[in-house]
Design a protein around this motif. Structure first.
Motif, PDB file in Angstrom:
ATOM      1  N   ILE A 295       0.855  -1.196   0.000  1.00  0.00           N
ATOM      2  CA  ILE A 295       0.000   0.000   0.000  1.00  0.00           C
ATOM      3  C   ILE A 295       0.887   1.240   0.000  1.00  0.00           C
ATOM      4  O   ILE A 295       1.764   1.378   0.846  1.00  0.00           O
ATOM      5  CB  ILE A 295      -0.936  -0.005   1.232  1.00  0.00           C
ATOM      6  CG1 ILE A 295      -1.861  -1.218   1.160  1.00  0.00           C
ATOM      7  CG2 ILE A 295      -1.745   1.291   1.294  1.00  0.00           C
ATOM      8  CD1 ILE A 295      -2.692  -1.421   2.408  1.00  0.00           C
ATOM      9  N   ASN A 296       0.634   2.110  -0.961  1.00  0.00           N
ATOM     10  CA  ASN A 296       1.479   3.303  -1.096  1.00  0.00           C
ATOM     11  C   ASN A 296       0.690   4.600  -0.986  1.00  0.00           C
ATOM     12  O   ASN A 296       1.042   5.601  -1.596  1.00  0.00           O
ATOM     13  CB  ASN A 296       2.227   3.263  -2.435  1.00  0.00           C
ATOM     14  CG  ASN A 296       3.187   2.096  -2.503  1.00  0.00           C
ATOM     15  OD1 ASN A 296       3.894   1.824  -1.544  1.00  0.00           O
ATOM     16  ND2 ASN A 296       3.201   1.413  -3.622  1.00  0.00           N
ATOM     17  N   ASP A 297      -0.374   4.588  -0.230  1.00  0.00           N
ATOM     18  CA  ASP A 297      -1.150   5.810  -0.060  1.00  0.00           C
ATOM     19  C   ASP A 297      -1.611   5.928   1.396  1.00  0.00           C
ATOM     20  O   ASP A 297      -1.076   5.258   2.276  1.00  0.00           O
ATOM     21  CB  ASP A 297      -2.329   5.861  -1.055  1.00  0.00           C
ATOM     22  CG  ASP A 297      -3.290   4.689  -0.901  1.00  0.00           C
ATOM     23  OD1 ASP A 297      -3.343   4.068   0.188  1.00  0.00           O
ATOM     24  OD2 ASP A 297      -3.999   4.375  -1.865  1.00  0.00           O
ATOM     25  N   GLU A 298      -2.632   6.725   1.628  1.00  0.00           N
ATOM     26  CA  GLU A 298      -3.077   7.005   2.998  1.00  0.00           C
ATOM     27  C   GLU A 298      -3.644   5.785   3.724  1.00  0.00           C
ATOM     28  O   GLU A 298      -3.829   5.810   4.926  1.00  0.00           O
ATOM     29  CB  GLU A 298      -4.102   8.148   3.005  1.00  0.00           C
ATOM     30  CG  GLU A 298      -5.441   7.820   2.375  1.00  0.00           C
ATOM     31  CD  GLU A 298      -5.473   7.957   0.847  1.00  0.00           C
ATOM     32  OE1 GLU A 298      -6.495   7.588   0.248  1.00  0.00           O
ATOM     33  OE2 GLU A 298      -4.490   8.421   0.256  1.00  0.00           O
ATOM     34  N   ARG A 299      -3.887   4.707   3.008  1.00  0.00           N
ATOM     35  CA  ARG A 299      -4.416   3.499   3.651  1.00  0.00           C
ATOM     36  C   ARG A 299      -3.337   2.691   4.371  1.00  0.00           C
ATOM     37  O   ARG A 299      -3.650   1.802   5.143  1.00  0.00           O
ATOM     38  CB  ARG A 299      -5.094   2.608   2.612  1.00  0.00           C
ATOM     39  CG  ARG A 299      -6.309   3.250   1.974  1.00  0.00           C
ATOM     40  CD  ARG A 299      -6.838   2.413   0.856  1.00  0.00           C
ATOM     41  NE  ARG A 299      -5.807   2.323  -0.188  1.00  0.00           N
ATOM     42  CZ  ARG A 299      -5.763   1.390  -1.133  1.00  0.00           C
ATOM     43  NH1 ARG A 299      -6.682   0.467  -1.165  1.00  0.00           N
ATOM     44  NH2 ARG A 299      -4.812   1.388  -2.034  1.00  0.00           N
TER      45      ARG A 299
END
Length: 136
Positions: free
Chosen positions: A97-101
């Protein structure tokens, strides 16, 4: 993908294929009854061929990795009743996961403490599936 996401008259196989193209990881719950399923291999292939670095994880219940057949056998399998295997899957998901999650390490450590309870829920679900099959 649910039936609500596929419109009337749409080819469900196209919708599923498009959904699989955008996933970087697939976890395939495998039991002896579905080990020869062509759909498992289709879905695993769709995920693995479309995104560089994608992961296909066969998750085995009451099976050994050497019992897996077909193309899905080339992927590193994990055992559902082994806490270290479940830990490694959760960590792998988080790594991808490479975002705000993405979960920070402190929360991830707390989440991993729940794995034994997760196993109890999964075991109950498996039992319910097996019991329901015995009535058909």
């Amino acid at each position: 993908i649910s039936t609500e996401q596929i419109g009337p008259g749409d080819r469900w196989s196209d919708s599923i294929g498009k959904g699989l193209e955008t996933n970087f990881m697939g976890i395939f719950f495998m039991v002896e009854e579905n080990v020869d399923s062509p759909w498992l291999n289709f879905e695993a292939g769709a995920i693995s061929k479309n995104i560089e670095g994608s992961k296909v994880i066969p998750l085995l219940h009451d099976m050994k990795p050497e019992q897996i057949n077909g193309p899905i056998a080339q992927f590193q399998a994990k055992l559902i009743n082994q806490e270290p295997d479940i830990f490694s899957i959760v960590k792998q998901i988080n790594t991808g996961i490479n975002d705000e999650r993405k979960i920070n390490n402190e929360i991830l450590k707390k989440l991993l403490l729940l794995v034994p309870e997760l196993w109890e829920v999964v075991s109950l679900a498996i039992l319910l599936i097996l019991v329901s099959k015995s009535y058909y």
